[in-house]
Write a protein that holds these residues in place. Sequence first.
Motif, PDB file in Angstrom:
ATOM      1  N   LEU A 192       2.459  -1.083   7.823  1.00  0.00           N
ATOM      2  CA  LEU A 192       1.036  -1.154   7.493  1.00  0.00           C
ATOM      3  C   LEU A 192       0.173  -0.395   8.482  1.00  0.00           C
ATOM      4  CD1 LEU A 192       0.810  -4.867   6.324  1.00  0.00           C
ATOM      5  CD2 LEU A 192       0.542  -2.838   4.904  1.00  0.00           C
ATOM      6  N   TYR A 193       0.725  -0.049   9.643  1.00  0.00           N
ATOM      7  CA  TYR A 193      -0.013   0.738  10.628  1.00  0.00           C
ATOM      8  C   TYR A 193       0.028   2.232  10.311  1.00  0.00           C
ATOM      9  CZ  TYR A 193       0.587  -3.483  13.555  1.00  0.00           C
ATOM     10  OH  TYR A 193       0.591  -4.765  14.050  1.00  0.00           O
ATOM     11  N   GLU A 194       0.908   2.644   9.394  1.00  0.00           N
ATOM     12  CA  GLU A 194       1.089   4.069   9.108  1.00  0.00           C
ATOM     13  C   GLU A 194      -0.060   4.614   8.254  1.00  0.00           C
ATOM     14  OE1 GLU A 194       4.894   4.276   7.263  1.00  0.00           O
ATOM     15  OE2 GLU A 194       5.984   3.607   9.057  1.00  0.00           O
ATOM     16  N   LYS A 195      -0.437   5.859   8.516  1.00  0.00           N
ATOM     17  CA  LYS A 195      -1.592   6.454   7.840  1.00  0.00           C
ATOM     18  C   LYS A 195      -1.399   6.584   6.335  1.00  0.00           C
ATOM     19  CE  LYS A 195      -3.368   9.031  11.813  1.00  0.00           C
ATOM     20  NZ  LYS A 195      -3.732  10.376  12.367  1.00  0.00           N
ATOM     21  N   ASP A 196      -0.163   6.761   5.903  1.00  0.00           N
ATOM     22  CA  ASP A 196       0.095   6.963   4.476  1.00  0.00           C
ATOM     23  C   ASP A 196       0.546   5.694   3.768  1.00  0.00           C
ATOM     24  OD1 ASP A 196       2.553   6.755   5.681  1.00  0.00           O
ATOM     25  OD2 ASP A 196       3.488   8.381   4.532  1.00  0.00           O
ATOM     26  N   VAL A 197       0.272   4.540   4.358  1.00  0.00           N
ATOM     27  CA  VAL A 197       0.787   3.291   3.787  1.00  0.00           C
ATOM     28  C   VAL A 197       0.172   2.995   2.417  1.00  0.00           C
ATOM     29  CG1 VAL A 197      -0.915   1.822   4.956  1.00  0.00           C
ATOM     30  CG2 VAL A 197       1.278   0.865   4.225  1.00  0.00           C
ATOM     31  N   ALA A 198      -1.076   3.389   2.184  1.00  0.00           N
ATOM     32  CA  ALA A 198      -1.686   3.142   0.870  1.00  0.00           C
ATOM     33  C   ALA A 198      -0.900   3.875  -0.217  1.00  0.00           C
ATOM     34  CB  ALA A 198      -3.148   3.581   0.865  1.00  0.00           C
ATOM     35  N   ALA A 199      -0.488   5.097   0.079  1.00  0.00           N
ATOM     36  CA  ALA A 199       0.298   5.865  -0.890  1.00  0.00           C
ATOM     37  C   ALA A 199       1.666   5.236  -1.105  1.00  0.00           C
ATOM     38  CB  ALA A 199       0.449   7.306  -0.409  1.00  0.00           C
ATOM     39  N   LYS A 200       2.276   4.727  -0.022  1.00  0.00           N
ATOM     40  CA  LYS A 200       3.586   4.080  -0.144  1.00  0.00           C
ATOM     41  C   LYS A 200       3.493   2.819  -0.998  1.00  0.00           C
ATOM     42  CE  LYS A 200       5.702   5.794   4.129  1.00  0.00           C
ATOM     43  NZ  LYS A 200       6.289   5.446   5.443  1.00  0.00           N
ATOM     44  N   ILE A 201       2.456   2.037  -0.768  1.00  0.00           N
ATOM     45  CA  ILE A 201       2.281   0.809  -1.541  1.00  0.00           C
ATOM     46  C   ILE A 201       1.982   1.133  -3.003  1.00  0.00           C
ATOM     47  CG2 ILE A 201       0.721  -1.159  -1.878  1.00  0.00           C
ATOM     48  CD1 ILE A 201       0.606  -1.449   1.145  1.00  0.00           C
ATOM     49  N   ALA A 202       1.188   2.161  -3.233  1.00  0.00           N
ATOM     50  CA  ALA A 202       0.900   2.573  -4.609  1.00  0.00           C
ATOM     51  C   ALA A 202       2.176   3.013  -5.324  1.00  0.00           C
ATOM     52  CB  ALA A 202      -0.133   3.696  -4.615  1.00  0.00           C
ATOM     53  N   THR A 203       3.061   3.688  -4.603  1.00  0.00           N
ATOM     54  CA  THR A 203       4.335   4.111  -5.199  1.00  0.00           C
ATOM     55  C   THR A 203       5.167   2.898  -5.591  1.00  0.00           C
ATOM     56  OG1 THR A 203       4.368   6.179  -3.939  1.00  0.00           O
ATOM     57  CG2 THR A 203       6.468   5.390  -4.796  1.00  0.00           C
ATOM     58  N   ILE A 204       5.200   1.889  -4.719  1.00  0.00           N
ATOM     59  CA  ILE A 204       5.908   0.648  -5.058  1.00  0.00           C
ATOM     60  C   ILE A 204       5.287   0.009  -6.291  1.00  0.00           C
ATOM     61  CG2 ILE A 204       6.424  -1.699  -4.269  1.00  0.00           C
ATOM     62  CD1 ILE A 204       6.526  -0.546  -1.406  1.00  0.00           C
ATOM     63  N   CYS A 205       3.952   0.000  -6.338  1.00  0.00           N
ATOM     64  CA  CYS A 205       3.259  -0.600  -7.484  1.00  0.00           C
ATOM     65  C   CYS A 205       3.506   0.163  -8.773  1.00  0.00           C
ATOM     66  CB  CYS A 205       1.761  -0.673  -7.199  1.00  0.00           C
ATOM     67  SG  CYS A 205       1.301  -1.888  -5.956  1.00  0.00           S
ATOM     68  N   SER A 206       3.790   1.456  -8.667  1.00  0.00           N
ATOM     69  CA  SER A 206       4.086   2.236  -9.875  1.00  0.00           C
ATOM     70  C   SER A 206       5.350   1.730 -10.550  1.00  0.00           C
ATOM     71  CB  SER A 206       4.213   3.721  -9.525  1.00  0.00           C
ATOM     72  OG  SER A 206       5.410   3.991  -8.803  1.00  0.00           O
ATOM     73  N   LYS A 207       6.235   1.104  -9.776  1.00  0.00           N
ATOM     74  CA  LYS A 207       7.465   0.525 -10.335  1.00  0.00           C
ATOM     75  C   LYS A 207       7.187  -0.860 -10.927  1.00  0.00           C
ATOM     76  CE  LYS A 207       9.257   4.188  -8.664  1.00  0.00           C
ATOM     77  NZ  LYS A 207       9.434   5.360  -9.559  1.00  0.00           N
ATOM     78  N   ILE A 208       6.083  -1.481 -10.513  1.00  0.00           N
ATOM     79  CA  ILE A 208       5.669  -2.771 -11.068  1.00  0.00           C
ATOM     80  C   ILE A 208       4.869  -2.564 -12.357  1.00  0.00           C
ATOM     81  CG2 ILE A 208       4.278  -4.856 -10.633  1.00  0.00           C
ATOM     82  CD1 ILE A 208       4.838  -4.488  -7.650  1.00  0.00           C
ATOM     83  N   TYR A 209       4.229  -1.422 -12.468  1.00  0.00           N
ATOM     84  CA  TYR A 209       3.338  -1.130 -13.593  1.00  0.00           C
ATOM     85  C   TYR A 209       3.950  -1.450 -14.967  1.00  0.00           C
ATOM     86  CZ  TYR A 209       0.936   1.813 -17.047  1.00  0.00           C
ATOM     87  OH  TYR A 209       0.314   2.274 -18.175  1.00  0.00           O
ATOM     88  N   PRO A 210       5.182  -1.008 -15.279  1.00  0.00           N
ATOM     89  CA  PRO A 210       5.744  -1.342 -16.603  1.00  0.00           C
ATOM     90  C   PRO A 210       5.872  -2.843 -16.841  1.00  0.00           C
ATOM     91  CG  PRO A 210       7.003   0.426 -15.572  1.00  0.00           C
ATOM     92  CD  PRO A 210       6.098  -0.145 -14.512  1.00  0.00           C
ATOM     93  N   LEU A 211       6.166  -3.618 -15.792  1.00  0.00           N
ATOM     94  CA  LEU A 211       6.243  -5.068 -15.918  1.00  0.00           C
ATOM     95  C   LEU A 211       4.875  -5.629 -16.271  1.00  0.00           C
ATOM     96  CD1 LEU A 211       7.604  -7.851 -15.528  1.00  0.00           C
ATOM     97  CD2 LEU A 211       7.026  -7.676 -13.096  1.00  0.00           C
TER      98      LEU A 211
END
Length: 220
Positions: A192-211
């Motif tokens: 969560l300290y990483e600058k690109d963490v929002a993009a990483k979390i969004a990528t994870i959420c893209s796998k939740i999207y179909p659910l």
Amino acid sequence: MIQRHTFDFLKDLVENNNREWFQENKDRYESARENVIDFTGEWLGLMKKIDPGINENLDPKKCVMRIYRDIRFSKNKTPYKNNFGVSIPAKGSRAGGAEYFLHIAPGNSFIAGGYWMPEAAHLKAIRQEIDYNADDLKKIIDADEFVKLFGEFRKQEQLKSVPREYSVDNENIELLKLKSFVAFHQIKDEELYEKDVAAKIATICSKIYPLNVFINNALV
């Protein structure tokens, strides 16, 4: 990204969960909350590109949950949560359906999605959708990448008995017995300290999207 001072505030709150300390450190709370709101704005902007069902005008401030606990019916009388919670509804601007949820807590941060403990009418509708279209759900939750990120979907809390609308020999009974329909992924503090963490979390959420699409289709 989430700033270290936000985690420092939460760590100190764990040790000093009382109104006097909180008032003395209100400026630290406000600073931490602003950090979470700013992060939510960045994350929300990315999520709108992934999930068109998210309200275009959703305010990041309204996604950040209150830190104050409702202690009226709880044995735990500590007045504050030891975390920040962020909820992005997957459809519209209100809760009561599928969502994307970020839990920020020292040593216990996670991203989740789906529908946790649906109300009775929604639970019935989701089970009916599973009964009619289980293959669609299984394609989502049994995909290798989904399992790698979120584990075995069927291992969530289940009813001890079979729902009365269904028979024990239903081939999808393990899914029909579920009380919640959630994908859950633990996140390390350092991530969560990483600058690109929002993009990483969004990528994870893209796998939740179909659910979330499957769940919300059941609630139409």
